[in-house]
Design a protein around this motif. Sequence first.
Motif, PDB file in Angstrom:
ATOM      1  N   THR A 190      14.005  10.529  -8.406  1.00 54.91           N
ATOM      2  CA  THR A 190      15.368  10.440  -8.930  1.00 54.91           C
ATOM      3  C   THR A 190      16.118  11.737  -8.696  1.00 54.91           C
ATOM      4  OG1 THR A 190      14.397  10.946 -11.073  1.00 54.91           O
ATOM      5  CG2 THR A 190      15.140   8.680 -10.716  1.00 54.91           C
ATOM      6  N   PHE A 193      17.297  11.810  -5.181  1.00 57.06           N
ATOM      7  CA  PHE A 193      18.428  10.936  -4.885  1.00 57.06           C
ATOM      8  C   PHE A 193      19.707  11.415  -5.531  1.00 57.06           C
ATOM      9  CE2 PHE A 193      17.542   7.539  -2.167  1.00 57.06           C
ATOM     10  CZ  PHE A 193      16.172   7.370  -2.181  1.00 57.06           C
ATOM     11  N   ILE A 194      19.597  12.073  -6.671  1.00 60.36           N
ATOM     12  CA  ILE A 194      20.807  12.668  -7.250  1.00 60.36           C
ATOM     13  C   ILE A 194      21.367  13.694  -6.285  1.00 60.36           C
ATOM     14  CG2 ILE A 194      21.733  14.043  -9.121  1.00 60.36           C
ATOM     15  CD1 ILE A 194      19.683  12.849 -10.955  1.00 60.36           C
ATOM     16  N   VAL A 196      20.871  13.883  -3.098  1.00 62.82           N
ATOM     17  CA  VAL A 196      21.407  13.222  -1.905  1.00 62.82           C
ATOM     18  C   VAL A 196      22.786  12.661  -2.174  1.00 62.82           C
ATOM     19  CG1 VAL A 196      21.160  11.106  -0.568  1.00 62.82           C
ATOM     20  CG2 VAL A 196      19.249  12.675  -0.752  1.00 62.82           C
ATOM     21  N   SER A 197      22.903  12.052  -3.329  1.00 66.91           N
ATOM     22  CA  SER A 197      24.181  11.438  -3.657  1.00 66.91           C
ATOM     23  C   SER A 197      25.290  12.473  -3.742  1.00 66.91           C
ATOM     24  CB  SER A 197      24.046  10.681  -4.965  1.00 66.91           C
ATOM     25  OG  SER A 197      25.300  10.447  -5.518  1.00 66.91           O
ATOM     26  N   THR A 200      26.135  13.746  -0.272  1.00 68.85           N
ATOM     27  CA  THR A 200      26.929  12.816   0.526  1.00 68.85           C
ATOM     28  C   THR A 200      28.373  12.797   0.065  1.00 68.85           C
ATOM     29  OG1 THR A 200      26.193  11.047  -0.930  1.00 68.85           O
ATOM     30  CG2 THR A 200      25.125  11.208   1.215  1.00 68.85           C
ATOM     31  N   ASP A 231      25.227   5.530  -0.032  1.00 71.08           N
ATOM     32  CA  ASP A 231      25.768   5.376  -1.379  1.00 71.08           C
ATOM     33  C   ASP A 231      25.115   4.202  -2.096  1.00 71.08           C
ATOM     34  OD1 ASP A 231      29.098   5.109  -2.811  1.00 71.08           O
ATOM     35  OD2 ASP A 231      27.382   6.384  -3.336  1.00 71.08           O
ATOM     36  N   CYS A 234      21.571   5.008  -3.165  1.00 73.33           N
ATOM     37  CA  CYS A 234      21.544   5.855  -4.369  1.00 73.33           C
ATOM     38  C   CYS A 234      21.891   5.060  -5.597  1.00 73.33           C
ATOM     39  CB  CYS A 234      22.525   7.020  -4.202  1.00 73.33           C
ATOM     40  SG  CYS A 234      22.037   8.174  -2.932  1.00 73.33           S
ATOM     41  N   PHE A 238      19.802   4.419  -9.024  1.00 76.43           N
ATOM     42  CA  PHE A 238      20.301   4.798 -10.342  1.00 76.43           C
ATOM     43  C   PHE A 238      20.378   3.604 -11.270  1.00 76.43           C
ATOM     44  CE2 PHE A 238      20.566   8.736  -8.753  1.00 76.43           C
ATOM     45  CZ  PHE A 238      21.708   9.129  -8.080  1.00 76.43           C
ATOM     46  N   ARG A 297      27.654  12.433 -11.213  1.00 78.44           N
ATOM     47  CA  ARG A 297      26.221  12.274 -10.979  1.00 78.44           C
ATOM     48  C   ARG A 297      25.489  13.586 -11.079  1.00 78.44           C
ATOM     49  NH1 ARG A 297      26.774   8.218  -5.858  1.00 78.44           N
ATOM     50  NH2 ARG A 297      27.821   6.592  -7.060  1.00 78.44           N
TER      51      ARG A 297
END
Lengths: 658, 196
Positions: A190, A193-194, A196-197, A200, A231, A234, A238, A297
């Motif tokens: 997680t 990915f946070i 990454v988000s 991006t 997106d 992610c 989430f 985020r």
Amino acid sequence: MAAGVAAWLPFARAAAIGWMPVANCPMPLAPTEKNKRQDELIILNVSGRRFQTWRTTLERYPDTLLGSTEKEFFFNEDTKEYFFDRDPEVFRCILNFYRTGKLHYPRYECISAYDEELAFYGILPEIIGDCCYEEYKDRKRENAERLMDDNDSENNQEGSMPSLSFRQTMWRAFENPHTSTLALVFYYVTGFFIAVSVITNVVETVPCGTVPGNKELPCGERYAVAFFCLDTACVMIFTVEYLLRLFAAPSRYRFIRSVMSIIDVVAIMPYYIGLVMTNNEDVSGAFVTLRVFRVFRIFKFSRHSQGLRILGYTLKSCASELGFLLFSLTMAIIIFATVMFYAEKGSSASKFTSIPASFWYTIVTMTTLGYGDMVPKTIAGKIFGSICSLSGVLVIALPVPVIVSNFSRIYHQNQRADKRRAQKKARLARIRVAKTGSSNAYLHSKRNGLLNEALELTGSTEDEQHMTKGTSLIESQHHHLLHCLEKTTGLSYLVDDPLLSVRTSTTKNHEFIDEQLFEQNCMESSLQNYPSSRSPSLSSHHGLSTSCCSRRHKKSSHLPNSSLPATRLRSMQELSTIHIQCSEQPSLTTSRSSLNMKSDDGLRPNCKAAQITTAIISIPTPPALTPEGESRAQPGSPGHSTNIPTTTTSNIVKVSAL
Amino acid sequence: ADTVEDEMEMATVRHRPEALELLEAQSKFTKKELQILYRGFKNKEEPSPTEELVFEIYSQFFPQGDSTNYAHFLFNAFDTDHNGSVSFEDFVMGLSILLRGTVQEKLNWAFNLYDINKDGYITKEEMLDIMKAIYDMMGKCTYPVLKEDAPRQHVETFFQKMDKNKDGVVTIDEFIESCQKDENIMRSMQLFENVI
């Protein structure tokens, strides 16, 4: 009673002779000292160190080990001393408690050792004096936390999980990633990915390359599909995470209201809203603004970072200080903006078109930024502008370090104040519980006392022993004193119990209730039915009984009954009614006519006769279940103490039950 | 010079035991009892008790009520030399009368308590004050509820019983005479014999 006060009991009792000529009723008998011992020195041998004190000193606190007969278990016949195989250092403090009435906590002492000693000697830690109480509680809390941490880490290492449900394991995994490898993996995924988000979102807006048409496109539009896929991925992660947390949360309602879950929702909402709304030109403007919320985020990182959480909490707790800073800044801004506006009004083509427009200038100047997009042109404007920037330095630069140091000071102070308040509440509640025992004990023992008299009159002795244990001599003397006062004035004490919403009283009214009337009264007050007896036989029952007075007093004694759970029954005093017939009729029986005899509503009991007959309707609880005893048996539950019935406030605070 | 100093030293050293013996002679307590009394007496913060202390003590014993007035009257009864504090001697003498005195002495003491201005007569106002003070000690949570004129009625009863010549005041002789006729009172006077 407090230490010094017990010593004055003889004085108060002697002074009670002053009431005698005034009293209209005969006085109750004084409690006799069954085995009157002269005051003697007793030797307490604690692990070899001998302490000596007077017996009466120890007897000041009759519900502790040393004050009660429990110490006889430690009496050594050969050496004629009391031997305790305990720590002599701590014993010093404990003995001082008997001497001075104040219990101190020595700082060098280990908290758990001290607690053990207190528990052994039967002393409530809440009695620790104000001077040492905070220290004691702090150490105790520290210790508890340490033990808790130890327990947790032990559990982790052993990996022995008692059979928690699947849901509970999941929740544990979410809250504490170190519990299992799966949780750790989840945690890192997680987190990844946070990141990454967020990246991006940032990169989307970077212009990357041109397309034919000489227009620079941001990457988001150029690689729209790729970004959209990222997106989506992610958001999927989430959403799944949020739903899993929601499922695993022990209290879903509370979870939904928590800050972290709101952040989660806000983070994923824009995506779904964007899905729902198609590329509609009208709303795409609004849609774009929604995308801003995606930046939230980044706050999801606070689950991953302890420091962020602490910072957030600190800001929250220093909100008032920050608020004041903001307020004073606002005041200064308004003042200077107004001044600048009016100063620059004269100049042509001035940027200071309105006062709100000057706000911008003021803020930029005061914070010493000085962008230069707005500059004063008139002389007055420049003068005030410089004053503004100088004061800005003062207004901004000075409070900031103060606020920073205030953070830590206020943080700790708030903690300590709340802590003290919470401790105080719990502490007072527990002491109140212990003190309740004394006032209830008075009524209780009064009934016992009258019961004794009755038993003596009727001659059944087997129940006498039943009743006479449980109260110390000092207590019984104190109760006798209270009883004398009641007799002198012709009133009697009333104990109002708000929790039970039942009024108890030991009345000394003159009617002898025969069974019929009594039952009638009881049914009117909607009580449980219980057998009434005219003979003083002790039938025990656990019903709620109230004071059923005669018809005459019915209106003044409304007795709403409340059905209590079984647990409360243990903790309350049963109420009994004792009717004393102080009339001229010496006979035990009565008739209805006698009920109407004393129809004068005066308070003076016409007690001319020497005979006292008692009719005992219901039975007090066995002495072992006094609230005092119970409060001692539950040392670790301060919160529970508030459930234990308390008496009226004016009644509680001043008498200390120990 | 030496002898004078020695004498002074010996005088100070000899002072305390003398007091104990003196008290033993003057009061009806034994030495042991006096010791016990003194230990309790000394176990407090101020050097000698004031009205505050009496008030505190009574507040502890009668937590529901307001003992201010009664404490005031009681203190005055003990403070025989009216210097604002009760010395140990005063205390012992008072207790000696109350616990070991003859009935006559006890009644005398009670009369002294009621006679607020110590003029030898108990007026209705004085009695009313005393009565109110006693009723105040009971407090508000009583059953039956205290009526406004209950003290006054009580005073009326008292005067009816005690005031033989109906002149509105009670003298010491009337008081003692009436009390001696009343069995209840006589009996209750003996109540606290075994307090120490």
